[in-house]
Design a protein around this motif. Structure first.
Motif, mmCIF file in Angstrom:
data_model
loop_
_atom_site.group_PDB
_atom_site.id
_atom_site.type_symbol
_atom_site.label_atom_id
_atom_site.label_comp_id
_atom_site.label_asym_id
_atom_site.label_seq_id
_atom_site.Cartn_x
_atom_site.Cartn_y
_atom_site.Cartn_z
ATOM 1 N N ALA A 134 0.850 -1.184 0.000
ATOM 2 C CA ALA A 134 0.000 0.000 0.000
ATOM 3 C C ALA A 134 0.889 1.238 0.000
ATOM 4 O O ALA A 134 1.648 1.476 0.943
ATOM 5 N N LEU A 135 0.832 2.014 -1.071
ATOM 6 C CA LEU A 135 1.538 3.284 -1.195
ATOM 7 C C LEU A 135 0.521 4.400 -1.005
ATOM 8 O O LEU A 135 -0.473 4.468 -1.741
ATOM 9 N N ILE A 136 0.755 5.245 -0.007
ATOM 10 C CA ILE A 136 -0.201 6.301 0.316
ATOM 11 C C ILE A 136 0.502 7.655 0.291
ATOM 12 O O ILE A 136 1.567 7.823 0.906
ATOM 13 N N TYR A 137 -0.090 8.599 -0.439
ATOM 14 C CA TYR A 137 0.416 9.961 -0.507
ATOM 15 C C TYR A 137 -0.406 10.879 0.391
ATOM 16 O O TYR A 137 -1.639 10.757 0.442
ATOM 17 N N ARG A 138 0.269 11.788 1.025
ATOM 18 C CA ARG A 138 -0.441 12.839 1.767
ATOM 19 C C ARG A 138 -1.298 13.655 0.799
ATOM 20 O O ARG A 138 -2.453 13.951 1.073
ATOM 21 N N ASP A 139 -0.715 13.985 -0.342
ATOM 22 C CA ASP A 139 -1.411 14.713 -1.399
ATOM 23 C C ASP A 139 -1.264 13.905 -2.680
ATOM 24 O O ASP A 139 -0.218 13.950 -3.335
ATOM 25 N N PRO A 140 -2.278 13.136 -3.054
ATOM 26 C CA PRO A 140 -2.162 12.247 -4.217
ATOM 27 C C PRO A 140 -1.895 12.973 -5.536
ATOM 28 O O PRO A 140 -1.453 12.333 -6.496
ATOM 29 N N SER A 141 -2.129 14.280 -5.585
ATOM 30 C CA SER A 141 -1.879 14.997 -6.838
ATOM 31 C C SER A 141 -0.406 14.914 -7.230
ATOM 32 O O SER A 141 -0.070 14.950 -8.421
ATOM 33 N N HIS A 142 0.483 14.801 -6.248
ATOM 34 C CA HIS A 142 1.906 14.658 -6.569
ATOM 35 C C HIS A 142 2.165 13.325 -7.264
ATOM 36 O O HIS A 142 2.987 13.252 -8.189
ATOM 37 N N GLY A 143 1.485 12.282 -6.823
ATOM 38 C CA GLY A 143 1.629 10.990 -7.476
ATOM 39 C C GLY A 143 1.118 11.026 -8.900
ATOM 40 O O GLY A 143 1.757 10.506 -9.819
ATOM 41 N N ARG A 144 -0.034 11.664 -9.103
ATOM 42 C CA ARG A 144 -0.598 11.753 -10.450
ATOM 43 C C ARG A 144 0.297 12.574 -11.374
ATOM 44 O O ARG A 144 0.496 12.224 -12.542
ATOM 45 N N ALA A 145 0.838 13.673 -10.867
ATOM 46 C CA ALA A 145 1.689 14.527 -11.700
ATOM 47 C C ALA A 145 2.930 13.780 -12.162
ATOM 48 O O ALA A 145 3.416 13.973 -13.287
ATOM 49 N N ALA A 146 3.458 12.917 -11.308
ATOM 50 C CA ALA A 146 4.690 12.205 -11.637
ATOM 51 C C ALA A 146 4.457 10.971 -12.494
ATOM 52 O O ALA A 146 5.315 10.609 -13.313
ATOM 53 N N HIS A 147 3.314 10.310 -12.332
ATOM 54 C CA HIS A 147 3.172 8.960 -12.881
ATOM 55 C C HIS A 147 2.122 8.787 -13.974
ATOM 56 O O HIS A 147 2.124 7.734 -14.634
ATOM 57 N N THR A 148 1.229 9.755 -14.182
ATOM 58 C CA THR A 148 0.201 9.564 -15.210
ATOM 59 C C THR A 148 0.847 9.433 -16.580
ATOM 60 O O THR A 148 1.604 10.310 -17.014
ATOM 61 N N GLN A 149 0.571 8.331 -17.258
ATOM 62 C CA GLN A 149 1.115 8.118 -18.595
ATOM 63 C C GLN A 149 0.217 8.782 -19.632
ATOM 64 O O GLN A 149 -1.012 8.736 -19.536
ATOM 65 N N LYS A 150 0.843 9.399 -20.625
ATOM 66 C CA LYS A 150 0.120 10.124 -21.669
ATOM 67 C C LYS A 150 0.252 9.397 -22.999
ATOM 68 O O LYS A 150 1.349 9.064 -23.437
ATOM 69 N N ALA A 151 -0.880 9.151 -23.631
ATOM 70 C CA ALA A 151 -0.899 8.544 -24.957
ATOM 71 C C ALA A 151 -2.296 8.752 -25.543
ATOM 72 O O ALA A 151 -3.272 8.874 -24.800
#
Length: 452
Positions: free
Chosen positions: A298-315
């Motif tokens: 379980a990976l938990i972010y205090r602010d999940p927006s940081h996770g999305r900004a770093a990891h969302t793949q674009k295609a």
């Protein structure tokens, strides 16, 4: 292979029958490995043009292959960090596979993602993280730590861009010299440097040591990692003092609690983990002390927006997913395709309730203290350090590594337990890692008796 036929029914019935019998073993076998040549002599030739049939394949696995795999859920499996999945979690793991669920996006797996998030939000609250904290279940602690650090570096880059600051030539991560090997692995993958800080006399990383490291390495540090239960000793860093430093300097704090953070579910242990509530990211592995099957972190972010900004793949083919405001687990870690690996834990928690989990974790902590006291009473044995969680490290006075290894081999040959030697400061030692609620004081004392 895909039709609903008599052959398919026979295959499924046979596999489920074996799974049922294995899950309900009254006396779990410990088993042991064999050499590659020995296994090749009895197990080769299963892949053929026409197939050997499900009955033969199941028999081959049950009678030949499985007995060469150590049973991690055996009460005498006390090495590394064991796993002891609940019966409910084991059963539902079959359901997850049978349901053909894709757990990467809300669009495709809304119900599964919702259930996983129920668990993640409960864990976040237990760790003192604010409402809005959330994350994703990934394969294991290595992937969890790597994903968190990638998000931390990305956040530092974005902050520097907003402030018009130049990024350093080399980014750095500060952690203790006792940090898990996955932190060094993550820095290798990311091509960043690691600053390993010596722990105090108590084996813990303290804030003053982190201050010295930050003063020396300046703005090149993008994250500080503290450990919530080291693998070798189960030591929890002085998280509160480190958190005070990272908060004052606006540096990402990551808590690697893969093994030990589950102990926060026990009320009397919470002060040990003071400061976790200030973390920017944390991990805990349900396949360790939360009684889920492999593999789940379980990976938990205090602010999940940081996770999305770093990891969302674009295609282009992903636009239909990423253009929506949905909660897509694949946007929060290094992954795209993902199994809904948090569902077995969800089912077990929903089935048994959190009180049972707290009691089962408390069992390991109490048993560690009890066997540590017994070790201290015995001539020829001594503790290396008092246990803080459920890992007990001790020595047999005067033994060499070769003697420890010979004893360990005999213990496994006799099917009593699996206890491999470790080391500390160059000294060979033994350790009990107590996770399984079915491990008893009687079994542990039986193992100690073999050291006489």
């Amino acid at each position: 292979m895909h039709s609903v036929s008599d052959d398919a029914r026979e295959t499924i019935d046979g596999v489920l029958a074996y799974a049922r019998s294995r899950a309900l073993f009254a006396d779990v076998p410990l088993d042991k490995p064999v050499t590659p040549d020995e296994l090749a002599a009895v197990a080769s030739g299963s892949i053929t043009a026409g197939g050997i049939g499900s009955q033969a394949a199941t028999t081959l696995f049950a009678d030949v292959l499985a007995p060469t795999c150590l049973s991690i859920d055996h009460p005498g499996y006390l090495s590394f960090i064991p796993s002891a999945p609940s019966k409910a979690a084991i059963a539902f793991d079959l359901v997850v596979s049978a349901s053909a669920i894709y757990g990467g996006s809300w669009m495709e797996g809304a119900g599964a993602v919702f259930a996983e998030n129920e668990v993640l939000h409960w864990l976040a609250a237990e760790f003192g993280l604010p409402v809005g904290a959330g994350g994703v279940f990934v394969q294991g602690g290595t992937i969890g730590n790597l994903s968190a650090l990638v998000a931390a570096r990305d956040a530092s880059r974005r902050r520097n861009a907003e402030l018009g600051r130049t990024n350093p030539d080399r980014w750095k991560v500060v952690c203790s010299s006792e940090a898990h090997s996955s932190i060094a692995s993550a820095t290798e993958v990311m091509d960043v440097d690691i600053v390993a800080v010596r722990t105090g006399a108590d084996g813990r990383l303290h804030g003053n040591a982190v201050v010295a490291a930050l003063d020396e390495h300046g703005d090149s540090v993008f994250a500080v990692v503290v450990t919530g239960g080291t693998t070798n000793f189960g030591i929890v860093d002085d998280i509160a003092s480190v958190a005070a430093v990272t908060k004052a300097r606006d540096i990402w704090l990551h808590v690697d609690g893969a093994y030990g953070l589950a102990a926060m579910l026990v009320e009397r242990m919470r002060p040990t983990f003071a400061g976790v509530e200030l973390a920017d990211s944390v991990i805990v592995d349900p396949h360790k002390w939360l009684f889920a099957p492999f593999d789940a972190c379980a990976l938990i972010y205090r602010d999940p927006s940081h996770g999305r900004a770093a990891h969302t793949q674009k295609a282009e083919y992903l636009d239909t997913l990423t253009d929506r405001p949905d909660w897509n687990p694949s946007d929060l870690a290094i992954q795209l395709t993902r199994r809904a690996r948090g569902l077995p834990l969800w089912f077990s928690l929903a089935t048994h309730g959190t009180d049972q989990y707290r009691a089962s974790i408390d069992h390991g902590i109490a048993l560690a203290r009890e066997i540590a006291d017994e070790i201290e009473r015995r001539d020829g044995l001594s503790l290396v350090r008092d246990p803080q969680l459920s890992v007990v490290v001790f020595r047999r006075e005067g033994w060499s590594m070769a003697e420890y290894q010979a004893w360990s081999d005999r213990l496994l040959d006799d099917q009593v337990g699996f206890v491999v030697p470790s080391s500390h400061a160059g000294e060979p030692v033994l350790r009990f890692a107590i996770v399984n609620p079915t491990t008893t004081m009687e079994l542990l004392t039986e193992i100690l008796d073999t050291l006489a």
